[in-house]
Design an enzyme around this catalytic site. Structure first.
Site, short mmCIF file in Angstrom:
data_model
loop_
_atom_site.label_atom_id
_atom_site.label_comp_id
_atom_site.label_asym_id
_atom_site.label_seq_id
_atom_site.Cartn_x
_atom_site.Cartn_y
_atom_site.Cartn_z
N HIS A 1 -42.16 56.07 15.67
CA HIS A 1 -40.82 55.73 15.19
C HIS A 1 -40.91 55.02 13.85
O HIS A 1 -41.97 54.53 13.45
CB HIS A 1 -40.05 54.90 16.21
CG HIS A 1 -40.70 53.61 16.57
ND1 HIS A 1 -41.76 53.53 17.44
CD2 HIS A 1 -40.47 52.34 16.17
CE1 HIS A 1 -42.14 52.28 17.59
NE2 HIS A 1 -41.38 51.52 16.80
N ARG B 1 -36.36 43.02 21.87
CA ARG B 1 -37.13 44.13 22.45
C ARG B 1 -38.17 43.63 23.43
O ARG B 1 -38.77 42.57 23.23
CB ARG B 1 -37.74 45.00 21.35
CG ARG B 1 -39.04 44.59 20.79
CD ARG B 1 -39.70 45.65 19.92
NE ARG B 1 -41.09 45.76 20.35
CZ ARG B 1 -42.04 46.37 19.69
NH1 ARG B 1 -41.78 46.99 18.56
NH2 ARG B 1 -43.26 46.40 20.16
N HIS C 1 -45.04 54.79 13.05
CA HIS C 1 -46.10 54.19 13.87
C HIS C 1 -45.76 54.36 15.35
O HIS C 1 -44.61 54.62 15.72
CB HIS C 1 -46.25 52.70 13.58
CG HIS C 1 -45.05 51.88 13.98
ND1 HIS C 1 -43.85 51.93 13.30
CD2 HIS C 1 -44.86 51.02 15.00
CE1 HIS C 1 -42.98 51.14 13.87
NE2 HIS C 1 -43.56 50.56 14.93
#
Ligand code: SIN
Length: 297
Positions: free
Chosen positions: A270, A285, A122
């Site tokens: 990824h 993240r 995605h």
């Protein structure tokens, strides 16, 4: 273009072979022919000057994903790093945020996890009208073995299509539907009356920094090509998914504690491997806001 023995057309883009010295202290080491470079000589916990931010912006557009080792970052330093490249994005559905920092998602899996983030190919939140520019993930705890992340270069994937296929997909648009990705996915989330983000984007987008064309569909979010019948759309999407997931366009990153990956969401996909159960993998993240993708013929 010449078809290779594997049926993939020869890639006209430049092979990323050698080490590049961006300036006196910054070194870029490609990790695979078409995707990914390791950056040496930078402490991301320190403020970055304009020249370094510009060098990283160019390197990201060229290599699609940049890797950094041995980076200890506080949440504030992690957010400051993201802010050099844009405003930070708030995820529409993510249930685990770092306390006091709604812009920082915690990536976490252990023996109690039922699924993990990013198990299928995605690009992040492509169901947003303005999908993220990029994402900066730092892993804090990694399993003894496994838990790698795979990245794929969508510029290389576009350039490896045959000319008739390029002509077919350029100019088409596709629906990216958050419901397909998010419904029922997050434990404890109340799904009643929930409205999921949905957006229509060009199937081929022009990268705003490099000016190169990239395929912009992915298996998690893209459900339908708008201009085609359902049958035609299913066929073209299946062909594109199989093409963009070929290993030829990929690199695979082996994480260490305090590794950082910074990927360009506009030209990469990824996939996170969950091959380390029941071990634990944990990190933070930040995601950088982007603009609505556009296509320039
Ligand atoms: C993701 O953000 O998709 C997860 C990536 C990873 O955990 O490696």
């Amino acid at each position: 273009m010449v078809p290779s023995k594997k049926g993939i057309h020869a890639l006209p883009i430049q092979l990323m072979e050698g080490v590049t010295h961006v300036n006196n202290h910054l070194k870029l080491k490609p990790v695979a022919p078409y995707c990914g470079a390791e950056v040496e000589g930078l402490d991301l916990s320190q403020p970055l000057d304009g020249e370094t931010v510009e060098a990283l912006t160019q390197a990201l557009a060229e290599h699609c994903v940049l890797f950094f080792q041995d980076q200890e970052l506080t949440p504030e330093q992690h957010k400051r790093l993201g802010n050099y490249f844009g405003e930070l994005h708030l995820h529409p559905a993510w249930p685990r945020l770092v306390e006091g920092h709604p812009e920082i998602m915690e990536i976490y899996a252990d023996e109690n996890s039922k699924r993990i983030a990013g198990e299928e190919w995605h690009s992040d939140v492509s169901c947003d009208k303005e999908p993220p520019l990029g994402t900066i993930l730092r892993l804090i705890e990694v399993p003894p073995v496994g838990g790698d992340t795979l990245f794929a270069n969508m510029v290389a994937a576009f350039e490896a299509l045959s000319s008739p296929m390029q002509r077919l997909v350029e100019g088409l648009t596709a629906l990216h539907d958050g419901e397909q990705a998010y419904r029922g996915r997050y434990e404890g989330a109340d799904e009643t009356g929930k409205v999921y983000p949905r957006a229509v984007h060009p199937v081929v987008v022009t990268h705003p920094v490099s000016g190169r064309k990239a395929i912009f569909v992915n298996r998690i979010f893209t459900t339908r090509i708008v201009e085609l019948s359902k049958q035609e759309s299913d066929g073209v999407l299946r062909t594109l998914f199989e093409h963009i997931e070929k290993p030829d366009f990929q690199c695979r990153f082996r994480w260490r504690p305090n590794s950082v990956a910074f990927w360009d969401n506009r030209c990469t996909m990824h996939l996170a491997l969950w091959d380390y159960y029941p071990n634990r993998r944990r990190g933070n993240r930040v995601t950088i806001k982007g603009e609505a993708p556009t296509y320039r013929p």
